[in-house]
Design a protein around this motif. Structure first.
Motif, PDB file in Angstrom:
ATOM      1  N   HIS A  77       0.824  -1.207   0.000  1.00 52.62           N
ATOM      2  CA  HIS A  77       0.000   0.000   0.000  1.00 52.62           C
ATOM      3  C   HIS A  77       0.860   1.259   0.000  1.00 52.62           C
ATOM      4  CE1 HIS A  77      -3.212   2.814   0.859  1.00 52.62           C
ATOM      5  NE2 HIS A  77      -4.075   1.838   0.634  1.00 52.62           N
ATOM      6  N   PHE A  79       0.371   4.233   1.102  1.00 51.68           N
ATOM      7  CA  PHE A  79       0.370   4.979   2.358  1.00 51.68           C
ATOM      8  C   PHE A  79       1.488   4.510   3.281  1.00 51.68           C
ATOM      9  CE2 PHE A  79      -0.944   4.889   6.857  1.00 51.68           C
ATOM     10  CZ  PHE A  79      -0.933   6.253   7.117  1.00 51.68           C
ATOM     11  N   SER A 197     -10.547   1.090  10.100  1.00 48.94           N
ATOM     12  CA  SER A 197     -11.737   1.296   9.278  1.00 48.94           C
ATOM     13  C   SER A 197     -12.980   1.450  10.142  1.00 48.94           C
ATOM     14  CB  SER A 197     -11.925   0.124   8.310  1.00 48.94           C
ATOM     15  OG  SER A 197     -13.107   0.271   7.567  1.00 48.94           O
ATOM     16  N   TYR A 225      -9.018  -2.113   1.093  1.00 46.45           N
ATOM     17  CA  TYR A 225      -8.142  -0.946   0.901  1.00 46.45           C
ATOM     18  C   TYR A 225      -7.544  -0.858  -0.500  1.00 46.45           C
ATOM     19  CZ  TYR A 225      -8.345  -0.326   5.968  1.00 46.45           C
ATOM     20  OH  TYR A 225      -8.792  -0.146   7.260  1.00 46.45           O
ATOM     21  N   SER A 251     -10.004   4.632   1.755  1.00 46.26           N
ATOM     22  CA  SER A 251      -8.678   4.629   1.132  1.00 46.26           C
ATOM     23  C   SER A 251      -8.786   5.131  -0.301  1.00 46.26           C
ATOM     24  CB  SER A 251      -8.046   3.232   1.165  1.00 46.26           C
ATOM     25  OG  SER A 251      -8.240   2.530  -0.027  1.00 46.26           O
ATOM     26  N   ASP A 252      -7.751   5.831  -0.737  1.00 46.14           N
ATOM     27  CA  ASP A 252      -7.729   6.344  -2.103  1.00 46.14           C
ATOM     28  C   ASP A 252      -7.739   5.214  -3.130  1.00 46.14           C
ATOM     29  OD1 ASP A 252      -7.632   8.999  -1.308  1.00 46.14           O
ATOM     30  OD2 ASP A 252      -5.448   9.056  -1.262  1.00 46.14           O
ATOM     31  N   CYS A 278      -9.285   8.692   0.932  1.00 50.40           N
ATOM     32  CA  CYS A 278      -8.508   8.991   2.123  1.00 50.40           C
ATOM     33  C   CYS A 278      -7.072   8.521   1.932  1.00 50.40           C
ATOM     34  CB  CYS A 278      -9.123   8.324   3.353  1.00 50.40           C
ATOM     35  SG  CYS A 278      -8.168   8.591   4.865  1.00 50.40           S
ATOM     36  N   ASP A 279      -6.124   9.351   2.292  1.00 48.36           N
ATOM     37  CA  ASP A 279      -4.674   9.108   2.341  1.00 48.36           C
ATOM     38  C   ASP A 279      -3.906  10.188   1.599  1.00 48.36           C
ATOM     39  OD1 ASP A 279      -4.856   6.754   3.820  1.00 48.36           O
ATOM     40  OD2 ASP A 279      -4.848   5.459   2.044  1.00 48.36           O
ATOM     41  N   THR A 293      -9.722  13.969  -1.471  1.00 44.99           N
ATOM     42  CA  THR A 293      -9.281  13.017  -0.454  1.00 44.99           C
ATOM     43  C   THR A 293      -9.100  13.707   0.887  1.00 44.99           C
ATOM     44  OG1 THR A 293      -7.598  11.339   0.021  1.00 44.99           O
ATOM     45  CG2 THR A 293      -6.828  13.380  -0.944  1.00 44.99           C
TER      46      THR A 293
END
Length: 338
Positions: A77, A79, A197, A225, A251-252, A278-279, A293
């Motif tokens: 990932h 992130f 989450s 994710y 999550s993006d 998100c991220d 985001t």
């Protein structure tokens, strides 16, 4: 003849421990003592060996990097990659090397996390948490080994943690949609048993209720994710018949899957459905449309983790766990069209 730390101490008329403190930038020393030792080191060209530093300080200057839970998801990932890179840069500046734990050894006799830390005489550990945390993680947390967790609340006697304020992530999203006149919002989270989450999901429900917005159970989905699970979740939402005005994913990567599903269904973003992830991973700036985001400050999280771990290793007792503020970043996928 290769100089030793004792040789440098004799030349500077100080103890080997003082030389070690100067090299590792720890302890309370006068500026005169620091300059005197540095001058001797510079004049002699002394380069401390690993064993010399270890013997003088009773430290290995080694940090364990441990991915716990679903390791494959974390390593792949973006992130976590950015957080770990920031951590590695800062912890290196503080004088440490990193030993990454092999997941295949965990759980074997004499190879749980604590045993391995003791075997390699590690000074401390960074713990990156995914889903389904092993019991060995909490055993390490309860030990004397200094630990800093990312996305896991460590509460042991020598532990601390740093993460984004996950409740505020959802608060930022719901507040933006509500202030934009959007009432019907879908939520796509991580795995059902994902702690991070679930914090975001509970906060999403809380703020939806707070603003008097209806929650459609058919619009709450879960993934892993990654892009494909976001794509699948969005297809399921569209199959329900009624459509939300907006989609919030935790999550993006999943948000990119949402964009793909909407494009295939010939649904315009943001005109028909708005999307926020998100991220704030790099690809958000290049998606079509550019993805809105909630930014997690990955560099700050990594650097803070390194600084906190360094303090714990050096015996500081008041190392406070930290929640980092998230930032809503509005791009094309969530712009209100007039």
């Amino acid at each position: 003849m290769k100089l030793t730390i004792s040789d440098i101490a004799k030349m500077a008329n100080v103890s080997p421990g003082t030389v070690s403190k100067v090299m590792n930038q720890t302890g309370s020393l006068s500026s005169q003592t620091i300059e005197k030792v540095k001058r001797v080191i510079e004049e002699t060209g002394y380069e401390p060996s690993f064993s010399a530093k270890s013997l003088a300080t009773k430290k290995s200057n080694l940090i364990g990097l441990i991915y716990v839970g679903d390791i494959q998801a974390q390593i792949n990932h973006p992130f976590f990659n950015e957080v770990v890179n920031a951590f590695k840069n800062m912890i290196g500046q503080l004088g440490y090397d990193i030993l990454m734990f092999s997941k295949s050894q965990a759980g074997k006799q004499n190879h749980d996390y604590l045993d391995r830390c003791n075997y390699y005489q590690l000074d401390g550990c960074l713990i990156i948490a995914g889903d389904k945390i092993e019991e060995a993680t909490y055993k390490l947390d309860k030990s004397h080994i200094p630990c800093v967790g990312i996305d896991i609340e460590l509460i042991g006697p020598a532990s601390s943690y740093v993460m984004t304020d996950n409740r505020k992530i959802s608060a930022r999203v719901v507040d933006y949609f509500h202030s934009s006149g959007v009432k019907d919002i879908a939520f796509i989270g991580g795995a059902v048993d994902s702690n991070i989450s679930n914090i975001r999901k509970e906060a999403f429900i809380h703020y939806m209720n707070r603003f008097g917005l209806n929650i459609n159970p058919n619009w709450i989905k879960h993934g892993d994710y990654f892009k494909e699970s976001g794509y699948k979740a969005m297809k399921e939402i569209l199959a329900e018949g009624s459509r939300p005005q907006a989609v919030y994913t935790v999550s993006d990567m999943m948000a990119l899957g949402v964009l793909k599903a909407l494009k295939e269904a010939d649904i315009s973003v943001p005109e028909d459905i708005m999307v926020i992830g998100c991220d704030d991973i790099e690809v958000c700036r290049y998606s079509e449309p550019k993805l809105a985001t909630v930014k997690q400050d990955k560099e700050k999280i990594g650097e803070l983790a390194a600084q906190m771990l360094h303090k714990l290793i050096n015996g500081e007792k008041e190392v406070i766990s930290m929640l980092v503020e998230p930032e809503l970043v509005i791009r094309e996928s969530a712009i209100i069209r007039q």
